[in-house]
Scaffold this motif. Structure first.
Motif, mmCIF file in Angstrom:
data_model
loop_
_atom_site.group_PDB
_atom_site.id
_atom_site.type_symbol
_atom_site.label_atom_id
_atom_site.label_comp_id
_atom_site.label_asym_id
_atom_site.label_seq_id
_atom_site.Cartn_x
_atom_site.Cartn_y
_atom_site.Cartn_z
ATOM 1 N N GLY A 115 0.792 -1.221 0.000
ATOM 2 C CA GLY A 115 0.000 0.000 0.000
ATOM 3 C C GLY A 115 0.825 1.271 0.000
ATOM 4 N N ASP A 116 0.234 2.328 0.536
ATOM 5 C CA ASP A 116 0.833 3.656 0.536
ATOM 6 C C ASP A 116 1.751 3.818 1.743
ATOM 7 O OD1 ASP A 116 1.402 6.273 -0.078
ATOM 8 O OD2 ASP A 116 -0.432 7.062 0.838
ATOM 9 N N ALA A 117 2.903 3.141 1.694
ATOM 10 C CA ALA A 117 3.858 3.179 2.804
ATOM 11 C C ALA A 117 5.266 2.991 2.269
ATOM 12 C CB ALA A 117 3.525 2.086 3.825
#
Length: 157
Positions: free
Chosen positions: A64-66
């Motif tokens: 994901g967004d990490a």
């Protein structure tokens, strides 16, 4: 153009400090990726740096967004990762630092075209240190035109 790269070491702080010394730069603690990491800054106008992680760190993709993260997995002795680093120090100064640290180092002429000091950080991580004279040789030799000519002449790839 290279801005930074990462390597692993048994003693990240010490390795970062020695690399910074060879650049006449500065080393700092660098916790964003994994605890125990350090970073050596060259102090140049490009922010050139080497991140030094604990020896058993690998980088992993985060879902994901990490951001990616460092994971401690177990030790590996050697690596294919290396870099050619410019230094303002002389050949004698680099060899003196290598002797002081107990790190193997020797002068080599790569392909008969440019010299490097092959320095083995902690006896396991190769770095090619290039003095001012060696940098000039490297820049004259390592061009795309020269590489094309070498390949056309039938030199092994």
């Amino acid at each position: 153009m290279l801005f930074h790269l990462s390597i692993a070491a048994h003693d990240p702080k010490h390795v970062a400090e020695v690399i910074a010394e060879m650049w006449r730069g500065e080393a700092f603690y660098f916790p964003p990726v994994t605890p125990g990491s350090w970073i050596a800054f060259a102090g140049d106008d490009r922010g050139t740096a080497i991140e030094v992680y604990p020896i058993d760190t690998v980088l992993r993709e985060e879902e994901g967004d990490a951001d990616s993260f460092g994971e401690r997995t177990g030790e590996s002795r050697y690596t294919a990762t290396h870099a050619a680093l410019a230094t303002p120090l002389s050949r004698e100064e680099i060899m003196g630092i290598a002797r002081r640290e107990g790190w193997p180092a020797k002068y080599r002429k790569r392909g008969g075209a440019f010299g490097v000091i092959e320095l083995w950080i902690e006896g396991r991580q190769m770095m090619e240190m290039l003095t001012a004279e060696m940098q000039s040789e490297y820049l004259a030799a390592m061009t795309t035109d020269n590489w094309r000519a070498m390949l056309k002449a039938g030199e092994p790839a």
